[in-house]
Design an enzyme around this catalytic site. Sequence first.
Site, PDB file in Angstrom:
ATOM      1  CG  ASP A 405      -1.945   1.006   1.265  1.00  0.00           C
ATOM      2  OD1 ASP A 405      -2.810   0.953   0.380  1.00  0.00           O
ATOM      3  OD2 ASP A 405      -1.922   1.889   2.153  1.00  0.00           O
ATOM      4  CD  GLU A 434      -2.191   1.969  -3.523  1.00  0.00           C
ATOM      5  OE1 GLU A 434      -3.314   2.241  -3.966  1.00  0.00           O
ATOM      6  OE2 GLU A 434      -1.845   2.226  -2.355  1.00  0.00           O
TER       7      GLU A 434
END
Length: 703
Positions: A405, A434
């Site tokens: 994340d 990400e």
Amino acid sequence: MRIIKSYLNVFNKIIITVDDPSQFKSYNLSVKNHEIKLNIKKYSIVDNNIILTLYEDVNIKKNCYIIYENIKEKVWYYPLYSTKEFNDKFFHNCILGAIYNKYHTIFRLWSPPASEVKLILYKKVNDKKFTIIDKILMKESNGLWSTSIKGDMHNSYYNYEVRIYEELNEVVDPYAKAVSINGLVSVVLDLEKSNPKGWNNDILPQLDNYNDAIIYEASIRDLSSHPQSGTANNKKFLSLTEKNTISPSGLSTGINHIKELGITHLQLMPIFDFSFKSVDEENPDKYNWGYDPQNYNVPEGSYSTNAYDPICRIIELKTMIYHLHQNGIAVNMDVVYNHIYDGFNSNFQKIFPDYYFRFIDKDTPSNGSGCGNDIASEHLMVRKFIIDSTLYWAKEYHLDGFRFDLMGLIDVETMNMIKNKLKNINKSIMIYGEGWDLNTTLPQHLKSTYTNAPKLEDIAFFNDKIRDCLSGNIFDIKDKGFIMGNSLMEEDLKKCISSKYILVSQSINYSCCHDNRTLWDKITLSCSDENIENIKKMVKLSSFIILTTPGIPFIYSGEEFCRTKNGEDNSFNKADEINWIDWNRKDEFLDVFEHYKTLISIRKNHYIFRTSNMVDLKNSLNFIENTQKNTLSFIMKDVSNKDSWKYVLVAFNVNKTEKSIDIPCGKWTLDFDSNNIDKKGLIIENRLLLKPLSSYILYIKKG
Ligand code: CA
């Protein structure tokens, strides 16, 4: 003269930033380390900084102040924590936490600023009540506190009491592998006892190249929270161990559905222990995705059938992973090392104030995560924590991949170290995340962002460019993507298809994920006057492009039967009714599901779509030029000689009228037509007719 700030640079050097150093009078200055006066050896002035060198080191277990003309200013220690001097003295590369064997358990906690640490041993009276049995003073060596307790400590409850400056804090071990209800007391376990039957012979699915993977993202809870999900263990890990679950109309649900769809990797949204303030494990009515880490190395309790029993969640998670592996499905874990829930009240902060986080300046934490605390992955003991944690999950839970994340907030060196260590355990492990470029204090070249992908070999990135090309800007409801007829996206989409932005082996291609609107909702809102049949065709076009484009395809669970969240953009804490996968829709949109399933099968059977290196891709892929507006077609050649097809032709038409394209000489065989997925084997020459909002795959066989 006004003091702006003062901070510790190395142990015996304090920098004082002032407004006007010309007014500085050294005889007015003194330095105090708690009660002890520190003597100044010399000072120099550089720009607006007065640099003090002391005769002795500052003891960081006590606060330090500079006193100038009756003004007392606390010395900020934070800049010291990234120095070589600090690491030379305090970095430890040993195992931390509770180290169990049958005869004794060693406890180790790292806390250089602590002046005293005690191990608190608890007795569990009942599910909610614990009484203290003993407090044991731990011994320190350069910031590492340890003690050893004789006997079999399996199922023992403990915490630490840490004295720092004027405070006495009780903390849960950040390295705890098990915890009590809601994660408030640490537990020692003999982890051998948590292994389900067959665990030692668990066979992990093999993956040669990332491009062979098809990722499917789901939340444990969403998969089985709908009353008609056909599972008995709704919202629990065990729901994914149930065989032959079906919807009221007899269609497969749960793991059966996932297997039927044919994906290779199930990516689970947070399964680590997230904050009890997000979901109360005693009464888990409230919904939350779980991007609120509380105990990094423990599974979430609300997904177990008995969150009061510390071993239960571990057994059940392992059982689930084992069951998925038995069905040939790899399991990727979503990890959130970029921030922690309520950082400045977290165990990290209570054990070593400020060390775990980034600061722009004194009293100004860096906030690229939007959660108020960016974790300082570049600090060596934080980096060690993240590496230890990831390796622990990989080894203990047999995980097959990690999705980071906000990976852009983690530094490049940490990510590369994680990758190297994980690949040493299992070459098949996937590492991706990400790579957004967020405003954190890390220098640009050290962020694990999309643009730094060349520095992060074997780490893949969510490709938001292809997402926006297909379905339009996520922040603008009205913005249309290529599948909705926006021809402005065509050139960019071609660049995505030919991997012009990022290596083909690093590009995770997707049209939607848990964040923002579902694909169905985005199309419905962007094309508000469109009929359902056409919206379905757009969903099919989007998935067609994702599943035929070179790269790593990613599907958001339920997308394959037009999942809706009623237009909700951010459902992280919305009710189950918004977040659940409504299995009735599988029946309603069965043709869409069959479309996904067929394309997944084609991709898995044909290496030509899974090219994993750029040289091959360059030699393989060519667009058919000068096609009609809003139609696109490319040909790929099997340069690797791993496919039964010599050439494949991929074509799609996003117009609402029929079009055609001239195709190169040869006898092409139709393999896929989105209007009739069973219409195989038709021979096509010279010209291919493209029905409105349709997609096609044609091939020429070898030999
Ligand atoms: Ca929890």
